[in-house]
Write a protein that holds these residues in place. Sequence first.
Motif, PDB file in Angstrom:
ATOM      1  N   UNK A 183       0.790  -1.303   0.168  1.00 25.25           N
ATOM      2  CA  UNK A 183       0.006   0.076   0.140  1.00 25.25           C
ATOM      3  C   UNK A 183       0.601   1.011   0.110  1.00 25.25           C
ATOM      4  N   UNK A 184       1.800   1.441   0.776  1.00 20.78           N
ATOM      5  CA  UNK A 184       2.828   2.660   0.832  1.00 20.78           C
ATOM      6  C   UNK A 184       3.276   2.986  -0.662  1.00 20.78           C
ATOM      7  N   UNK A 185       3.465   2.183  -1.487  1.00 25.27           N
ATOM      8  CA  UNK A 185       3.863   2.085  -2.948  1.00 25.27           C
ATOM      9  C   UNK A 185       2.763   2.689  -3.934  1.00 25.27           C
ATOM     10  N   UNK A 186       1.835   1.269  -3.767  1.00 24.88           N
ATOM     11  CA  UNK A 186       0.778   1.757  -4.747  1.00 24.88           C
ATOM     12  C   UNK A 186      -0.201   2.909  -4.574  1.00 24.88           C
ATOM     13  N   UNK A 187      -0.617   3.551  -3.258  1.00 26.30           N
ATOM     14  CA  UNK A 187      -1.273   4.508  -3.084  1.00 26.30           C
ATOM     15  C   UNK A 187      -0.582   5.735  -3.778  1.00 26.30           C
ATOM     16  N   UNK A 188       0.505   6.301  -3.278  1.00 24.64           N
ATOM     17  CA  UNK A 188       0.893   7.548  -3.968  1.00 24.64           C
ATOM     18  C   UNK A 188       1.104   7.111  -5.407  1.00 24.64           C
ATOM     19  N   UNK A 189       1.456   6.025  -5.960  1.00 25.93           N
ATOM     20  CA  UNK A 189       1.781   5.950  -7.144  1.00 25.93           C
ATOM     21  C   UNK A 189       0.574   5.934  -8.329  1.00 25.93           C
ATOM     22  N   UNK A 190      -0.489   5.419  -7.615  1.00 23.66           N
ATOM     23  CA  UNK A 190      -1.651   5.631  -8.459  1.00 23.66           C
ATOM     24  C   UNK A 190      -2.463   6.938  -8.600  1.00 23.66           C
ATOM     25  N   UNK A 191      -2.328   7.524  -6.975  1.00 18.52           N
ATOM     26  CA  UNK A 191      -2.713   8.955  -7.128  1.00 18.52           C
ATOM     27  C   UNK A 191      -1.979  10.002  -7.647  1.00 18.52           C
ATOM     28  N   UNK A 192      -0.536   9.871  -7.966  1.00 17.82           N
ATOM     29  CA  UNK A 192       0.096  10.478  -8.762  1.00 17.82           C
ATOM     30  C   UNK A 192      -0.156  10.518  -9.782  1.00 17.82           C
ATOM     31  N   UNK A 193      -0.484   9.074 -10.652  1.00 20.85           N
ATOM     32  CA  UNK A 193      -0.905   9.046 -12.084  1.00 20.85           C
ATOM     33  C   UNK A 193      -2.233   9.734 -12.048  1.00 20.85           C
ATOM     34  N   UNK A 194      -3.060   9.842 -11.345  1.00 15.82           N
ATOM     35  CA  UNK A 194      -4.582  10.317 -11.390  1.00 15.82           C
ATOM     36  C   UNK A 194      -4.117  12.038 -11.475  1.00 15.82           C
ATOM     37  N   UNK A 195      -3.485  12.581 -10.578  1.00 15.39           N
ATOM     38  CA  UNK A 195      -3.155  13.974 -10.430  1.00 15.39           C
ATOM     39  C   UNK A 195      -2.589  14.558 -11.715  1.00 15.39           C
ATOM     40  N   UNK A 196      -1.908  13.644 -12.396  1.00  8.19           N
ATOM     41  CA  UNK A 196      -1.624  14.223 -13.874  1.00  8.19           C
ATOM     42  C   UNK A 196      -2.752  14.707 -14.630  1.00  8.19           C
ATOM     43  N   UNK A 197      -3.813  14.124 -14.596  1.00 10.79           N
ATOM     44  CA  UNK A 197      -4.914  14.598 -15.245  1.00 10.79           C
ATOM     45  C   UNK A 197      -5.648  15.769 -14.683  1.00 10.79           C
ATOM     46  N   UNK A 198      -5.189  16.042 -13.211  1.00 15.49           N
ATOM     47  CA  UNK A 198      -5.846  17.413 -12.671  1.00 15.49           C
ATOM     48  C   UNK A 198      -4.977  18.604 -12.481  1.00 15.49           C
ATOM     49  N   UNK A 199      -4.023  18.582 -13.578  1.00 16.53           N
ATOM     50  CA  UNK A 199      -3.098  19.712 -13.591  1.00 16.53           C
ATOM     51  C   UNK A 199      -3.623  21.046 -13.682  1.00 16.53           C
TER      52      UNK A 199
END
Length: 498
Positions: free
Chosen positions: A7-23
């Motif tokens: 979880x400490x890897x997947x959570x920020x990894x997926x959220x980071x990918x999602x945030x690319x769309x919210x620039x």
Amino acid sequence: MNHWLIAPVLLPLFVGALLVCFGSQPRLARGFSLLSTVALLPIAIYLLGLAATGEIHTYALGNWQSPFGIVLLLDRLSALMLLTTAVLAIFAVLYALRGEDQQGLYFHALFQFQLAGINGAFLTGDLFTLFVFFEILLIASYGLLLHGRTQARVKAAMHYILLNLVGSAFFLIAAGIFYGIAGTLNMVDLARAVSQAQGDQRLLLHAAGLLLFLVFGLKAAFLPLYFWLPKSYASAAASVAALFAIMTKVGLYAIIRFSVLVFGSLAGESAGLGLSWFWPLALLTIFLGALGAFAATNLASMVAYFILVSVGTILAGIALGTPQALGATLYYLVHSTWVSGGLFLLVGVIASQRGKLVDQLTRGPALNRHSLIGVLFFAGAISIAGLPPLSGFFGKIMLLFSATGWQAGLLWGVILSAGLIGVVALSRAGSQVFWRSNAPAREDIHLDTASLVIASGLIVLSPVLVVFAEPVSQFTQATANQLFDVIAYLSLLNGGVN
């Protein structure tokens, strides 16, 4: 398998990918980034409780068991580092939300990617995935360092990027040698292979190990590989510099992992590889870091040089090569990460009050609420300098008393001398910024009270570490004892705990 390990890897990894769309949607990006960062804290606390039982847990990616597949490894050390990172990241992102994140696009995506890389580096049990996570956190750090695109940041980033590209190339060469000789990149399996190697194979593994320590030394920034750090950290945004306080610890963590596990007590003729070099480099890093702080012309550079002092102190504890020294070192590591991060945030608050003077150590107008800011700076200063009664003093005292023989005399002399130089440097800085003002506080610049509260949060953790010094030091000592029990790690190759 306990899926919380990933979880400490997947959570920020997926959220980071999602945030690319919210620039282009800063409110959504801010909300998701804050929620993701805060969520890492209860996960880290849970994993710390899991590791506190003394069991070593593994997570086999794709259900391929070690040493054939890639595994994540949770022990007391990785859990401690995850918790240290999670606490630091919460304060850093909260400070960034006060406006620094709006200086450029994709700040929060990069912030989450860096957390994914840092957490992955602390959890991985495989050398190649350690390289991958190093690259993730480094690429994210390139973007964060450039955040705001000032001339100083661009110049510092170029040096930082070039040096780390060279380091990455050396990392791959070392990993290739390890795989070619040992036929594995699993760290526990490498410990077995090193203990059984003979003749030329052993010499090649020594060469690969020393090359890896060179790479880790570049990440950790000890002498003579630290010249990139002061300018990079001093030029970064305050929230970025605060998060970077954990970056050098990633390199030191890797050194601990390899020196104690792969080249540890069961490595035969390879045991203690590099420790004889770490000792003089550690002492020189401590002393030169203190001199750098004394010569600094701005507050951010001074804090950056104190990070170098902490790097040297931690490396000295590693070089002593005993469980007692390593236990004290880990307590000091947590202290130095949080306090230096808090000081970077406090420097950001001070710089915002001084107009064009920013954090330069020159006389300027008085600060708004200068008494409160001065008290916080004083608390951070005595803690980072290692004066009583705060956590820096306890960490250094425990480390000093763990040294024996001729090493004790050298360590006492260097740490006390560096501490004295640091106290003089911090006293001079305090007098320039808080006491020797040449004009009243500017009415057109208002103090951001929320930013000050956030910065003080990390500094206040120093007395918290003192109040809970006994349980924290007991945990760090148990962590060191577990690390030195190499047989427990080797048992994972035969099933172990999942």
